[in-house]
Structure formats: C-alpha cells, structure tokens
Design a protein around this motif. Structure first.
Motif, PDB file in Angstrom:
ATOM      1  N   VAL A  46       0.830  -1.205   0.000  1.00 30.44           N
ATOM      2  CA  VAL A  46       0.000   0.000   0.000  1.00 30.44           C
ATOM      3  C   VAL A  46       0.867   1.259   0.000  1.00 30.44           C
ATOM      4  CG1 VAL A  46      -1.739   1.324   1.268  1.00 30.44           C
ATOM      5  CG2 VAL A  46      -1.888  -1.179   1.186  1.00 30.44           C
ATOM      6  N   ALA A  47       1.758   1.363   0.980  1.00 28.56           N
ATOM      7  CA  ALA A  47       2.598   2.554   1.111  1.00 28.56           C
ATOM      8  C   ALA A  47       3.808   2.232   1.965  1.00 28.56           C
ATOM      9  CB  ALA A  47       1.808   3.699   1.732  1.00 28.56           C
ATOM     10  N   THR A  56       8.825   8.575   0.561  1.00 34.57           N
ATOM     11  CA  THR A  56       7.593   7.795   0.636  1.00 34.57           C
ATOM     12  C   THR A  56       7.292   7.171  -0.721  1.00 34.57           C
ATOM     13  OG1 THR A  56       6.249   9.752   0.163  1.00 34.57           O
ATOM     14  CG2 THR A  56       6.583   9.191   2.487  1.00 34.57           C
ATOM     15  N   VAL A  57       6.634   6.029  -0.679  1.00 31.64           N
ATOM     16  CA  VAL A  57       6.247   5.304  -1.892  1.00 31.64           C
ATOM     17  C   VAL A  57       4.808   4.851  -1.721  1.00 31.64           C
ATOM     18  CG1 VAL A  57       6.794   3.387  -3.427  1.00 31.64           C
ATOM     19  CG2 VAL A  57       8.628   4.454  -2.102  1.00 31.64           C
ATOM     20  N   VAL A  62      -3.704   3.885  -4.450  1.00 33.73           N
ATOM     21  CA  VAL A  62      -3.996   4.735  -3.283  1.00 33.73           C
ATOM     22  C   VAL A  62      -3.379   6.125  -3.392  1.00 33.73           C
ATOM     23  CG1 VAL A  62      -4.131   2.674  -1.835  1.00 33.73           C
ATOM     24  CG2 VAL A  62      -2.020   4.027  -1.857  1.00 33.73           C
ATOM     25  N   LYS A  63      -2.614   6.373  -4.436  1.00 34.04           N
ATOM     26  CA  LYS A  63      -1.980   7.685  -4.589  1.00 34.04           C
ATOM     27  C   LYS A  63      -3.014   8.792  -4.598  1.00 34.04           C
ATOM     28  CE  LYS A  63       2.302   6.586  -7.044  1.00 34.04           C
ATOM     29  NZ  LYS A  63       2.981   6.600  -8.361  1.00 34.04           N
ATOM     30  N   GLY A  64      -2.738   9.837  -3.851  1.00 28.03           N
ATOM     31  CA  GLY A  64      -3.648  10.971  -3.780  1.00 28.03           C
ATOM     32  C   GLY A  64      -4.754  10.798  -2.753  1.00 28.03           C
ATOM     33  N   ARG A  65      -4.902   9.589  -2.227  1.00 26.79           N
ATOM     34  CA  ARG A  65      -5.953   9.344  -1.221  1.00 26.79           C
ATOM     35  C   ARG A  65      -5.360   8.973   0.141  1.00 26.79           C
ATOM     36  NH1 ARG A  65      -9.320   5.173  -1.742  1.00 26.79           N
ATOM     37  NH2 ARG A  65      -7.848   3.861  -2.902  1.00 26.79           N
ATOM     38  N   PHE A  66      -4.256   8.248   0.136  1.00 27.12           N
ATOM     39  CA  PHE A  66      -3.628   7.789   1.371  1.00 27.12           C
ATOM     40  C   PHE A  66      -2.329   8.573   1.608  1.00 27.12           C
ATOM     41  CE2 PHE A  66      -5.324   3.119   1.492  1.00 27.12           C
ATOM     42  CZ  PHE A  66      -6.626   3.606   1.311  1.00 27.12           C
ATOM     43  N   THR A  67      -2.025   8.773   2.880  1.00 25.60           N
ATOM     44  CA  THR A  67      -0.775   9.430   3.256  1.00 25.60           C
ATOM     45  C   THR A  67      -0.113   8.638   4.377  1.00 25.60           C
ATOM     46  OG1 THR A  67      -1.683  11.601   2.692  1.00 25.60           O
ATOM     47  CG2 THR A  67       0.300  11.550   4.068  1.00 25.60           C
ATOM     48  N   MET A  81      -6.143   7.524   5.559  1.00 26.22           N
ATOM     49  CA  MET A  81      -6.847   7.025   4.386  1.00 26.22           C
ATOM     50  C   MET A  81      -8.091   7.874   4.160  1.00 26.22           C
ATOM     51  SD  MET A  81      -6.478   2.914   5.049  1.00 26.22           S
ATOM     52  CE  MET A  81      -7.584   2.936   6.458  1.00 26.22           C
ATOM     53  N   ASN A  82      -8.106   8.594   3.059  1.00 26.49           N
ATOM     54  CA  ASN A  82      -9.235   9.448   2.704  1.00 26.49           C
ATOM     55  C   ASN A  82      -9.911   8.926   1.445  1.00 26.49           C
ATOM     56  OD1 ASN A  82      -8.529  11.203   4.838  1.00 26.49           O
ATOM     57  ND2 ASN A  82      -7.169  12.383   3.508  1.00 26.49           N
TER      58      ASN A  82
END
Length: 124
Positions: A46-47, A56-57, A62-67, A81-82
């Motif tokens: 996931v990340a 970070t990878v 999930v890019k742009g939604r998860f940090t 997680m947005n």
C-alpha cells in the motif's frame, strides 16, 4: 513487535487513520510500510516510508488518497486514508524493514517484522 490500531467500518468516501506502534525490540532504524490483504486475494503493498521519513512510496491504487507518515522519536507510524472505496476493504498490516541501507521495498520479503493486522471495511 508491531501493533496496529484504528481500523473499523466506514462508508465510501469516508476516512480512517491507522496507527502502528513498534515495541522496544523493534526500535532500531527501520523503514516502515503498510500492506493489505482482501479476502481471497493476495497481499499487496500500500505505502512505505523510509527510516528518516524523507522518502515515501505509494501503490498507484492509493496515490492521492492515502498518506503515510511516521514519528521517528515515538516509534509510531500512521496511514491516513481518505476518500475510501469499497475496494479498499482488507486487513491492513504494518511492517518494518530493519535493513535501512536498502531502498524502501515493495515486496513482503523486504520486511522482517509484522503486526497482527487491523480490519478496514468500506461499505458502498
């Protein structure tokens, strides 16, 4: 050695924040990552975040939604997680790679310490 928290049930479009805390035994320099496994499917990356939080990878899904982030001093990591989607439903696992001279890995085999997992369920 790692313990996740923060999973739960949320409606599509909602948010959840997962946390991962490392035990004393794991408290060496390490990269941290989140993987997930949906029912009947293989585990997927996931990340990931480097030991100094400088890199970070993210998986494309999930890019742009998860940090992903981490508090190095506190030995904790988070996954915000947005805009959650039903396809994000899975058990989420925190993992540590205690060989930080390598890049942040995308494969399960890169990681040598794992949490028990926390369930995330996103309803339509």
């Amino acid at each position: 050695e790692l313990a996740e928290s923060g999973g739960g049930l949320v409606q599509a479009g909602g948010s959840l924040r997962l946390s991962c805390t490392a035990s004393l035994r794991t408290r060496t320099t390490y990269h941290m990552a989140w993987f997930r496994q949906a029912s009947g499917k293989e585990s997927e990356f996931v990340a990931g975040i480097s030991c100094n939080a400088g890199n970070t990878v993210y998986a494309d899904s999930v890019k742009g939604r998860f940090t992903i982030d981490r508090d190095i001093a506190g030995n904790t990591g988070t996954l915000q997680m947005n805009s959650l989607k039903p396809e994000d439903t899975a058990v989420y696992y925190c993992a540590a790679d205690r060989r930080p001279w390598r890049p942040v890995g995308l494969e399960r085999s890169n990681y040598d310490s794992w949490g028990q997992g926390t369930q995330v369920t996103v309803s339509a």
